[in-house]
Design an enzyme around this catalytic site. Structure first.
Site, PDB file in Angstrom:
ATOM      1  N   LYS A 230       0.920  -1.185  -0.011  1.00  0.00           N
ATOM      2  CA  LYS A 230       0.112   0.009   0.128  1.00  0.00           C
ATOM      3  C   LYS A 230       0.664   1.274  -0.082  1.00  0.00           C
ATOM      4  CE  LYS A 230      -4.369  -1.689   1.489  1.00  0.00           C
ATOM      5  NZ  LYS A 230      -5.346  -1.873   2.649  1.00  0.00           N
ATOM      6  N   ARG A 264      -3.728 -10.073   5.083  1.00  0.00           N
ATOM      7  CA  ARG A 264      -4.146  -9.980   3.727  1.00  0.00           C
ATOM      8  C   ARG A 264      -2.769  -9.420   2.890  1.00  0.00           C
ATOM      9  NH1 ARG A 264      -6.279  -6.300  -0.093  1.00  0.00           N
ATOM     10  NH2 ARG A 264      -8.033  -7.356  -1.644  1.00  0.00           N
TER      11      ARG A 264
HETATM   12  C1  9MG Z   1     -10.180  -5.451  -0.501  1.00  0.00           C
HETATM   13  N1  9MG Z   1      -9.258  -4.824   0.424  1.00  0.00           N
HETATM   14  C2  9MG Z   1      -8.161  -3.753  -0.132  1.00  0.00           C
HETATM   15  N2  9MG Z   1      -7.422  -3.440   0.935  1.00  0.00           N
HETATM   16  C3  9MG Z   1      -8.127  -4.315   1.921  1.00  0.00           C
HETATM   17  C4  9MG Z   1      -7.812  -4.128   3.471  1.00  0.00           C
HETATM   18  O1  9MG Z   1      -6.773  -3.551   4.122  1.00  0.00           O
HETATM   19  N3  9MG Z   1      -8.579  -5.009   4.282  1.00  0.00           N
HETATM   20  C5  9MG Z   1      -9.722  -5.660   3.611  1.00  0.00           C
HETATM   21  N4  9MG Z   1     -10.341  -6.498   4.553  1.00  0.00           N
HETATM   22  N5  9MG Z   1     -10.077  -5.705   2.459  1.00  0.00           N
HETATM   23  C6  9MG Z   1      -9.257  -4.986   1.631  1.00  0.00           C
END
Ligand code: 9MG
Length: 300
Positions: A230, A264
């Site tokens: 990010k 994630r």
């Molecule tokens: C779809 N998406 C993109 N970034 C995310 C994040 O930080 N958390 C979750 N749950 N979904 C995300």
């Protein structure tokens, strides 16, 4: 994998089949089936490439594959429901047939319903089930549910994010959304909370929330953390999006150490390796633990 001492931190949870026996943070792999996703540039837009990519990520050690057919990056515009269904459903069906634990990343009740009916184990909603009909779409299923905080919408969220107290406001929002789901009869063990890094947050907001992960974990729900590649990592390292693997792995480990139950990520292999090293070298694991027990006269 072996049990990590003190793990899991939060109450037991039931994110589909994958998490029932979780003894370490789960790795959720990102598969975007969009022509414009911010970090993989639409390379997996084709159904067959998306399936192949997801299967490779599972071999790399992913516990969950998070499929998304609508970009949520800053500035992204919504896609029509039929188009989102066309993108995700063939991939989802193929992965379910292969026994993959699939999470559907969507904020649309129609997509939630179709995905759960087709075997999705988790619904990941960056809008925390605020759309009319979203709670009803998942209430009667057994799917795990991820509730994420977002200030604004993907189209507008990074324009001027503002909080008086970001931790208090995000915590209150997540508590309120969890209560709304529980009031609809959804078991607490199905719920996972996510502070939503980068969703209507400056670098300072993200930093403050990251440092507050132990406080957020103390809300009593498992936490999902998504910081992979990010912008905040670009701001900290000066690296372009494709060059943020090391930064992403470092942040994932720190999140795990601070109470995250689900990570994630894009870079599954690297994250899984890092978790293995962390699990085996952190204080209280392996031979040094036996040595300490022996020194205390507790072992042989
Ligand atoms: C779809 N998406 C993109 N970034 C995310 C994040 O930080 N958390 C979750 N749950 N979904 C995300």
């Amino acid at each position: 994998m072996q049990q990590v001492k003190g793990w899991p931190r939060a109450t037991p949870f039931a994110l589909g089949g994958a998490a029932a026996s979780a003894s370490r943070p789960l790795v959720m792999a990102i598969v975007n089936i969009t022509p414009n996703s911010f970090s993989d540039g639409g390379r997996f837009f084709e159904t067959s490439s998306a399936i192949e990519h997801a299967m490779r990520l599972r071999e790399d050690g992913a516990d969950i594959i998070d499929l998304g057919g609508e970009s949520t990056r800053p500035g992204a515009e919504p896609v029509p429901v039929d188009e989102e269904l066309d993108r995700v459903m063939p991939v989802l069906a193929a992965l379910v047939r292969e026994g993959v634990c699939v999470s559907i990343d969507t904020l649309k009740p129609e997509v939630m319903r179709a995905a759960v009916a087709a075997g999705a184990a988790i619904v990941n909603d960056v809008n925390a089930f605020r759309a009319p009909g979203a709670i009803e779409a998942v209430a009667d299923s057994a799917a795990g549910l991820c509730l994420m905080h977002m200030q604004g919408t993907p189209a507008t969220m990074q324009k001027a994010p503002h909080y008086d107290d970001v931790v208090a406001e995000v915590s209150a929002f997540l508590r309120e959304r969890a209560a709304a789901l529980e009031a609809a009869g959804i078991a607490r063990s199905r719920i996972v909370l996510d502070p939503g890094f980068g969703f209507g947050k400056t670098l300072e907001h993200n930093r403050t929330l990251f440092q507050a992960l132990p406080r957020l974990a103390a809300l009593g729900y498992p936490l999902l953390v998504g910081v992979s590649r990010k912008r905040m990592l670009g701001e900290l390292t000066g690296r372009a999006v494709d060059d943020r693997v090391a930064a992403s792995v470092a942040a994932a480990l720190l999140a795990a150490q601070n109470g995250a139950s689900v990570l994630r990520v894009h870079d599954v292999r690297e994250t899984v390796d890092a978790l293995k090293v962390w699990m085996n070298l952190r204080p209280g694991t392996g031979a040094s633990r036996q040595g300490a027990r022996r020194a205390q006269g507790k072992g042989r």
